[in-house]
Design an enzyme around this catalytic site. Structure first.
Site, short mmCIF file in Angstrom:
data_model
loop_
_atom_site.label_atom_id
_atom_site.label_comp_id
_atom_site.label_asym_id
_atom_site.label_seq_id
_atom_site.Cartn_x
_atom_site.Cartn_y
_atom_site.Cartn_z
CG ASN A 1 -1.71 1.27 1.37
OD1 ASN A 1 -1.81 2.04 0.42
ND2 ASN A 1 -2.27 1.51 2.54
CE LYS B 1 0.30 3.59 4.90
NZ LYS B 1 -0.11 3.75 6.27
CG HIS C 1 -5.96 1.98 4.97
ND1 HIS C 1 -5.56 2.91 5.90
CD2 HIS C 1 -4.91 1.13 4.80
CE1 HIS C 1 -4.32 2.63 6.27
NE2 HIS C 1 -3.91 1.55 5.62
CD GLU D 1 -3.21 5.64 6.54
OE1 GLU D 1 -3.19 5.69 5.31
OE2 GLU D 1 -2.27 5.16 7.22
CD GLU E 1 -3.79 -2.53 7.15
OE1 GLU E 1 -2.67 -2.80 6.69
OE2 GLU E 1 -4.35 -1.45 6.93
N GLY F 1 2.04 2.23 10.64
CA GLY F 1 3.00 3.33 10.49
C GLY F 1 3.68 3.73 11.79
CB SER G 1 4.79 -1.77 11.96
OG SER G 1 4.35 -0.44 12.13
N GLY H 1 2.67 -1.23 4.26
CA GLY H 1 2.71 0.21 3.96
C GLY H 1 4.15 0.64 3.71
N GLY H 2 4.77 1.21 4.73
CA GLY H 2 6.11 1.80 4.59
C GLY H 2 7.12 0.91 3.89
C1 PEP Z 1 -0.97 0.19 5.84
O1 PEP Z 1 -1.02 1.39 5.63
O2 PEP Z 1 -1.86 -0.55 5.38
C2 PEP Z 1 0.13 -0.32 6.64
C3 PEP Z 1 0.09 -1.56 7.07
O3 PEP Z 1 1.16 0.54 6.89
P1 PEP Z 1 2.57 0.22 7.61
O4 PEP Z 1 3.06 -1.09 7.06
O5 PEP Z 1 3.44 1.36 7.26
O6 PEP Z 1 2.28 0.10 9.07
#
Ligand code: PEP
Length: 247
Positions: free
Chosen positions: A9, A11, A94, A96, A165, A171, A209, A230-231
């Protein structure tokens, strides 16, 4: 055994130049991967990434989809539009989007339905906040979020991907332990079993994460069928290491 799915993802990150380098490196490193892999990219980059992934096993995903088919919905992108760009997955719900765009469980369920109606697999995100976990409400929250999607989609629920999640892990660098994640995944699996005889087909991803160092232990859990990343999906080496851990 079903293949695991590792979905990135991005983002609201990327640029034409950065995407080109990232997707080329991922596609090059993907040869022989035993799992499925996808990247969910910002809408303006769908055409670019569709072209870059041509001929590879890397699937294309969107980060959202409108619940409407077409019409006066400024700023929204419909499932038929996504389909024209070869989109296979769309993230819906999500945290967010729930947090910053006021998406409700019902909106998320309708988005999942719109995606399915056009042959796009929704990646339905559920997860509790830190306050909800500390208050002992984790199971109640994720079950309520998934129940709305089950209710709106009936037997088609076996066609979705679910992503657990925990909001407090997204994040933040703070990951659920494999045991904490497995516990919630088992609850979600049981809920799916009550709704469909094909519950074992549904991939339940963990997100929050996940990185190259912790992926293997999370992915070893019996009900963790992959990851939403994500990251770490923005760095090809890290993303490829997670893909290797899912093999
Ligand atoms: C996400 O945004 O779906 C996510 C899991 O982010 P991160 O891996 O950065 O925690």
């Amino acid at each position: 055994m079903k293949k695991k799915l590792i979905a990135g993802n991005w983002k609201m990150n990327g640029s034409l130049a950065a995407n080109q380098a990232l997707v080329r490196a991922v596609v090059d490193g993907l040869h022989g991967a035993a799992c499925q892999a996808a990247v969910c990219v910002p809408a303006p980059y769908l055409a670019q990434v569709q072209a870059l992934r041509q001929g590879s096993a890397l699937e294309l995903g969107a980060q959202d989809v409108s619940r409407h088919e077409q019409g006066a919905y400024t700023g929204e992108v419909s499932a038929p539009m996504l389909k024209e760009f070869g989109v296979r997955y769309a993230i819906v719900g999500h945290s967010e989007r729930r947090q910053y765009h006021g998406e409700t469980d019902e909106t998320v369920a309708e988005k999942a339905k719109a995606a399915l109606a056009h042959g796009i697999t929704p990646i339905v995100c559920v997860g509790e906040t830190l306050a909800e976990r500390e208050g002992g409400y984790t199971e109640e929250v994720v079950k309520r979020q998934l129940a709305a999607v089950v209710h709106a989609n009936g037997p088609c629920i076996s066609e979705v991907v679910v992503a657990y999640e925990p909001v407090w892990a997204i994040g933040t660098g703070r990951t659920a332990t494999p045991e904490q994640a497995q516990q919630v995944h088992a609850v979600l699996r049981a809920q799916l079993r009550a709704a469909t005889t094909h519950a074992d087909r549904v991939a339940i991803l963990y997100g929050g994460s996940m990185n190259a160092a912790n992926a293997a232990s999370l992915l070893a859990q019996p009900d963790i069928d992959g990851g939403l990343i994500g990251g770490a999906s923005l760095k090809s080496a890290d993303f490829l290491q997670i893909i290797a851990a899912a093999g």
